[in-house]
Design an enzyme around this catalytic site. Sequence first.
Site, PDB file in Angstrom:
ATOM      1  CE  LYS A   1      -3.930   2.357   0.457  1.00  0.00           C
ATOM      2  NZ  LYS A   1      -3.943   3.401   1.358  1.00  0.00           N
TER       3      LYS A   1
ATOM      4  CG  ASN B   1      -1.186   5.420  -0.304  1.00  0.00           C
ATOM      5  OD1 ASN B   1      -1.351   4.658   0.634  1.00  0.00           O
ATOM      6  ND2 ASN B   1      -2.196   5.896  -0.997  1.00  0.00           N
TER       7      ASN B   1
ATOM      8  CG  ASN C   1      -6.412   7.874  -7.898  1.00  0.00           C
ATOM      9  OD1 ASN C   1      -6.002   9.005  -7.672  1.00  0.00           O
ATOM     10  ND2 ASN C   1      -6.903   7.089  -6.949  1.00  0.00           N
TER      11      ASN C   1
HETATM   12  O1  KPL Z   1      -5.256   5.618  -0.654  1.00  0.00           O
HETATM   13  C1  KPL Z   1      -5.544   6.265  -1.628  1.00  0.00           C
HETATM   14  C2  KPL Z   1      -5.469   7.742  -1.492  1.00  0.00           C
HETATM   15  O2  KPL Z   1      -5.978   8.466  -2.324  1.00  0.00           O
HETATM   16  O3  KPL Z   1      -4.881   8.170  -0.488  1.00  0.00           O
HETATM   17  C3  KPL Z   1      -5.881   5.590  -2.942  1.00  0.00           C
HETATM   18  C4  KPL Z   1      -5.983   4.105  -2.714  1.00  0.00           C
HETATM   19  C5  KPL Z   1      -4.785   5.905  -3.922  1.00  0.00           C
HETATM   20  C6  KPL Z   1      -7.236   5.951  -3.498  1.00  0.00           C
HETATM   21  O4  KPL Z   1      -7.319   7.219  -4.045  1.00  0.00           O
END
Ligand code: KPL
Length: 326
Positions: free
Chosen positions: A196, A200, A214
Amino acid sequence: MAMYVLGAGSLGCLWAAHLAKSAACHPTLLLRAGSAKLRHLKDGRVRLRVIRAERVLEVEVGAEEVNRSPATSDIHQLLLVTKAPAAREALLQVAPRLAAGAVVIILCNGALALHEEISEMPASQRWHLMCGLTTHGAWSKADFEVVHAGAGDTIFGQYGAVRMSEETYESTLAQLLAAGLGGRHEAHIERSLWLKLAANAAINPLTALLEKNNGCILEEEQISRCKEICKEVAAVAAASWHQQGFASLCPSAAEMEDFALDTARRTSPNRSSMLQDVLAERPTEIDYLNGWLVTKARTFGLEVAENAQLTALIKEKERRFLEPKA
Ligand code: KPL
């Protein structure tokens, strides 16, 4: 069982609404002391609206100021969904209310950095920490009104030196899963947290700099930047895991890149949280994502030029709206 939700932004409202609908627990939203949102409360309750395509979920949940009853240790379960830079201060405010052995579930972006920061708080020795990660995309249309723009998944696991009993873990997990926002237990949550972080570290600053949704990460030029970013994240992860002695589970650069691109694909119409922050002229989470990686890399003698450049560019962008104008 009462579940307290610390943070009344888009993710906090999304979780509180779904927890209330599931009836597996009674959620109470905790608002920052003096928050302007307190004006919406009626008899300690607030109405939440979650818009998902054509469907609207409307529910009432408990809501109160974080330090309403500072002398009582009444909180046994706390879902932490603030912005990463606000988490420590928010936890300090709620700390007197957290019972010994309380379960604190960190569900913020930058959970690895945040876990490190929280573990250094003396009070955290009395809590059991769980970490989660979620790829749901949501944004606030108004106070307590959320657009659930991208359905994702959520993963939870125990993380940290102080382990809770199997029974406590299972009952907390059951309540969280009942919310219906996806979710499963992950025995090696650290692996998922690094995946993750890679997503990010790539999606958030690139979308914030380009000021695009995105999906722009799937353009050729951004895919190659994403590859470079993930390569650096994987090098730092490998050094960190090697130090801890269980390197075989560490995700590779290719796995990180696949995860980041898949997340961009599944949330392509979304505005990343960093783009939302920049557009609203709020501080971003850069110090808990790419900035944390840069600091970590330094401790291992590694160079992470792409992440360092992104950190500098986002900080420069932030300075333009955060610094008082001359
Ligand atoms: O976690 C996210 C964020 O925007 O902070 C994602 C998964 C990229 C979704 O927009």
